[in-house]
Write a protein that holds these residues in place. Structure first.
Motif, PDB file in Angstrom:
ATOM      1  N   ASN A   1       0.838  -1.191   0.000  1.00  0.00           N
ATOM      2  CA  ASN A   1       0.000   0.000   0.000  1.00  0.00           C
ATOM      3  C   ASN A   1       0.873   1.242   0.000  1.00  0.00           C
ATOM      4  O   ASN A   1       1.953   1.263   0.609  1.00  0.00           O
ATOM      5  N   TYR A   2       0.362   2.275  -0.655  1.00  0.00           N
ATOM      6  CA  TYR A   2       1.130   3.498  -0.858  1.00  0.00           C
ATOM      7  C   TYR A   2       0.275   4.689  -0.426  1.00  0.00           C
ATOM      8  O   TYR A   2      -0.932   4.729  -0.688  1.00  0.00           O
ATOM      9  N   TYR A   3       0.941   5.672   0.207  1.00  0.00           N
ATOM     10  CA  TYR A   3       0.209   6.769   0.806  1.00  0.00           C
ATOM     11  C   TYR A   3       0.888   8.109   0.532  1.00  0.00           C
ATOM     12  O   TYR A   3       2.080   8.184   0.226  1.00  0.00           O
ATOM     13  N   ARG A   4       0.093   9.158   0.696  1.00  0.00           N
ATOM     14  CA  ARG A   4       0.601  10.521   0.648  1.00  0.00           C
ATOM     15  C   ARG A   4      -0.068  11.325   1.757  1.00  0.00           C
ATOM     16  O   ARG A   4      -1.273  11.182   1.986  1.00  0.00           O
ATOM     17  N   LEU A   5       0.707  12.163   2.435  1.00  0.00           N
ATOM     18  CA  LEU A   5       0.199  12.958   3.547  1.00  0.00           C
ATOM     19  C   LEU A   5       0.159  14.436   3.159  1.00  0.00           C
ATOM     20  O   LEU A   5       1.113  14.976   2.600  1.00  0.00           O
ATOM     21  N   LEU A   6      -0.950  15.068   3.466  1.00  0.00           N
ATOM     22  CA  LEU A   6      -1.110  16.514   3.311  1.00  0.00           C
ATOM     23  C   LEU A   6      -1.704  17.066   4.595  1.00  0.00           C
ATOM     24  O   LEU A   6      -2.459  16.377   5.289  1.00  0.00           O
TER      25      LEU A   6
ATOM     26  N   ILE B   1       5.258  11.274   0.445  1.00  0.00           N
ATOM     27  CA  ILE B   1       4.803   9.935   0.085  1.00  0.00           C
ATOM     28  C   ILE B   1       5.503   8.904   0.973  1.00  0.00           C
ATOM     29  O   ILE B   1       6.626   9.103   1.423  1.00  0.00           O
ATOM     30  N   PHE B   2       4.808   7.810   1.228  1.00  0.00           N
ATOM     31  CA  PHE B   2       5.398   6.722   1.998  1.00  0.00           C
ATOM     32  C   PHE B   2       4.657   5.439   1.691  1.00  0.00           C
ATOM     33  O   PHE B   2       3.575   5.455   1.097  1.00  0.00           O
ATOM     34  N   LYS B   3       5.241   4.319   2.053  1.00  0.00           N
ATOM     35  CA  LYS B   3       4.585   3.029   1.836  1.00  0.00           C
ATOM     36  C   LYS B   3       4.635   2.197   3.108  1.00  0.00           C
ATOM     37  O   LYS B   3       5.242   2.594   4.111  1.00  0.00           O
ATOM     38  N   ASP B   4       3.991   1.039   3.067  1.00  0.00           N
ATOM     39  CA  ASP B   4       3.716   0.290   4.304  1.00  0.00           C
ATOM     40  C   ASP B   4       4.687  -0.850   4.561  1.00  0.00           C
ATOM     41  O   ASP B   4       4.371  -1.752   5.337  1.00  0.00           O
ATOM     42  N   ASN B   5       5.877  -0.814   3.958  1.00  0.00           N
ATOM     43  CA  ASN B   5       6.734  -1.995   4.059  1.00  0.00           C
ATOM     44  C   ASN B   5       7.199  -2.292   5.481  1.00  0.00           C
ATOM     45  O   ASN B   5       7.550  -3.434   5.784  1.00  0.00           O
ATOM     46  N   ILE B   6       7.193  -1.295   6.397  1.00  0.00           N
ATOM     47  CA  ILE B   6       7.605  -1.598   7.773  1.00  0.00           C
ATOM     48  C   ILE B   6       6.415  -1.694   8.725  1.00  0.00           C
ATOM     49  O   ILE B   6       6.614  -1.950   9.912  1.00  0.00           O
TER      50      ILE B   6
ATOM     51  N   ILE C   1      -7.810  28.075  13.128  1.00  0.00           N
ATOM     52  CA  ILE C   1      -8.922  27.675  13.978  1.00  0.00           C
ATOM     53  C   ILE C   1      -9.219  26.185  13.849  1.00  0.00           C
ATOM     54  O   ILE C   1      -9.941  25.609  14.649  1.00  0.00           O
ATOM     55  N   ARG C   2      -8.661  25.550  12.831  1.00  0.00           N
ATOM     56  CA  ARG C   2      -8.813  24.105  12.659  1.00  0.00           C
ATOM     57  C   ARG C   2      -7.649  23.594  11.827  1.00  0.00           C
ATOM     58  O   ARG C   2      -7.226  24.245  10.864  1.00  0.00           O
ATOM     59  N   ILE C   3      -7.101  22.439  12.205  1.00  0.00           N
ATOM     60  CA  ILE C   3      -6.006  21.810  11.470  1.00  0.00           C
ATOM     61  C   ILE C   3      -6.478  20.447  10.992  1.00  0.00           C
ATOM     62  O   ILE C   3      -7.041  19.666  11.770  1.00  0.00           O
ATOM     63  N   THR C   4      -6.241  20.166   9.732  1.00  0.00           N
ATOM     64  CA  THR C   4      -6.726  18.944   9.101  1.00  0.00           C
ATOM     65  C   THR C   4      -5.565  18.147   8.530  1.00  0.00           C
ATOM     66  O   THR C   4      -4.693  18.707   7.856  1.00  0.00           O
ATOM     67  N   VAL C   5      -5.549  16.853   8.820  1.00  0.00           N
ATOM     68  CA  VAL C   5      -4.624  15.953   8.147  1.00  0.00           C
ATOM     69  C   VAL C   5      -5.415  15.186   7.098  1.00  0.00           C
ATOM     70  O   VAL C   5      -6.501  14.663   7.370  1.00  0.00           O
ATOM     71  N   ALA C   6      -4.904  15.176   5.883  1.00  0.00           N
ATOM     72  CA  ALA C   6      -5.526  14.462   4.765  1.00  0.00           C
ATOM     73  C   ALA C   6      -4.549  13.409   4.275  1.00  0.00           C
ATOM     74  O   ALA C   6      -3.425  13.737   3.876  1.00  0.00           O
ATOM     75  N   VAL C   7      -4.962  12.157   4.324  1.00  0.00           N
ATOM     76  CA  VAL C   7      -4.112  11.053   3.883  1.00  0.00           C
ATOM     77  C   VAL C   7      -4.721  10.448   2.628  1.00  0.00           C
ATOM     78  O   VAL C   7      -5.895  10.081   2.615  1.00  0.00           O
ATOM     79  N   GLN C   8      -3.924  10.380   1.598  1.00  0.00           N
ATOM     80  CA  GLN C   8      -4.348   9.751   0.350  1.00  0.00           C
ATOM     81  C   GLN C   8      -3.788   8.332   0.267  1.00  0.00           C
ATOM     82  O   GLN C   8      -2.599   8.119   0.502  1.00  0.00           O
ATOM     83  N   HIS C   9      -4.648   7.391  -0.019  1.00  0.00           N
ATOM     84  CA  HIS C   9      -4.223   6.036  -0.383  1.00  0.00           C
ATOM     85  C   HIS C   9      -4.058   6.063  -1.897  1.00  0.00           C
ATOM     86  O   HIS C   9      -5.034   6.163  -2.633  1.00  0.00           O
ATOM     87  N   ILE C  10      -2.822   6.032  -2.373  1.00  0.00           N
ATOM     88  CA  ILE C  10      -2.545   6.260  -3.785  1.00  0.00           C
ATOM     89  C   ILE C  10      -2.226   4.954  -4.500  1.00  0.00           C
ATOM     90  O   ILE C  10      -1.728   3.990  -3.903  1.00  0.00           O
TER      91      ILE C  10
END
Length: 317
Positions: free
Chosen positions: A173-178, A231-236, A256-265
């Motif tokens: 699985n592959y991901y991206r963080l914003l 970007i990161f992946k789940d190998n560990i 006033i608000r902080i959002t983490v958005a994670v994409q499964h790419i």
């Protein structure tokens, strides 16, 4: 001696060439947080132009494709408008939509993709080979417990952001963080408060972002040692609930608000961003870096992603 000088010159020329080839017609979405249709030039080492396309599918947006022509290196002519392409969308091999020209070499449709089917995009134009590429939208990532830990002491100061990601087992699985923050601007006399959303700086020292978990710290980082795409992946942490950490120096003013958005790419999206990052880690004496493409008979990328978000109210400054 002459042969040594000639070989060094050839290595330098190859390095310069790959730096030029890296000027792919890449959507600026890769360089920021927003998917849009802004592009930079793409040149090739050759004389025969060919078609290119870029598309990033997700279930929240209708089908959209940006087409272009790869021009020979040194060609300074203006980018050619391509309103006469045939752009088709196939779902599991069945034609479901013909996209229409929307200007600026973009083609759009009315349908939205779904999770599950394999989508193939095809671009045809008279006098050129038809190009195509396929992708499948992944499941949205499972994230939880987003929280902030503000460190009062420290030089430089540090604000930690944490969340858990629950990774599906026995698959890559592959991901991206914003990360974003919502804020406001004080009104002028007689005006109204103006709300806004802005991309937030993300710093990191976890190995999933540096690439150290893969044995090559340069893989996910550019020449400035930055994983700008996060970007990161789940190998560990395959199949585990894993604590992800990023940080910055201070909570943005007026947030006033902080959002983490994670994409499964999709895998092809990840490989393209990774190869683009590696091409920016430029060494004139290194072997050329080939940008990843899944487009047959052309160049570019057709990728996909699904997104999950969590938001928190920041602690007092």
């Amino acid at each position: 001696m002459y042969q040594m000088i000639k070989n060094k010159r050839n290595r330098i020329l190859r390095g310069i060439l790959i730096k030029t080839i890296a000027l792919f017609t890449i959507p600026m979405a890769l360089l920021s947080s927003c998917d849009n249709n802004r592009y930079v030039d793409f040149e090739i080492d050759g004389e025969q132009p060919f078609l290119t396309m870029f598309s990033y599918l997700n279930t929240d947006s209708t089908f959209s494709v940006k087409v272009g022509l790869a021009k020979p290196h040194g060609d300074t002519t203006k980018n050619l408008a391509l309103p006469d392409c045939t752009v088709e969308v196939f779902e599991d091999g069945r034609l479901i939509e013909n996209l229409t020209y929307a200007g600026d070499n973009s083609y759009t449709g009315n349908k939205k993709p779904l999770k599950g089917p394999t989508y193939t995009l095809s671009v045809a134009r008279k006098g050129y080979n038809t190009i195509s590429a396929s992708t499948q939208i992944p499941e949205p990532p499972v994230i939880s417990d987003f929280h902030i830990e503000k460190l009062i002491q420290g030089n430089p100061p540090r604000v930690n952001y944490f969340f858990y990601i629950s990774d599906p087992a026995r698959e890559a699985n592959y991901y991206r963080l914003l990360a974003y923050y919502d804020g406001y601007m004080e009104p002028e006399a007689g005006g109204e408060v103006v709300a806004f959303r802005s991309l937030m700086q993300t710093l990191y020292d976890q190995s999933i972002f540096t690439g150290m978990d893969e044995g090559d710290a340069s893989d996910n980082q550019d020449e400035d040692n930055q994983n700008k795409f996060m970007i990161f992946k789940d190998n560990i942490f395959d199949g585990q609930k894993y604590l992800v950490n990023f940080y910055n120096r201070q909570i943005p003013a007026r947030a006033i608000r902080i959002t983490v958005a994670v994409q499964h790419i999709s895998r092809e999206y990840y490989l393209f961003m990774k190869s683009y990052t590696k091409s920016k880690n430029y060494d004139e004496f290194a072997e050329p870096v080939q940008l990843f493409t899944n487009v047959k008979n052309g160049a570019g990328i057709v990728g996909s992603y699904a997104k999950s978000e969590l938001a928190v109210v920041p602690p007092n400054q």
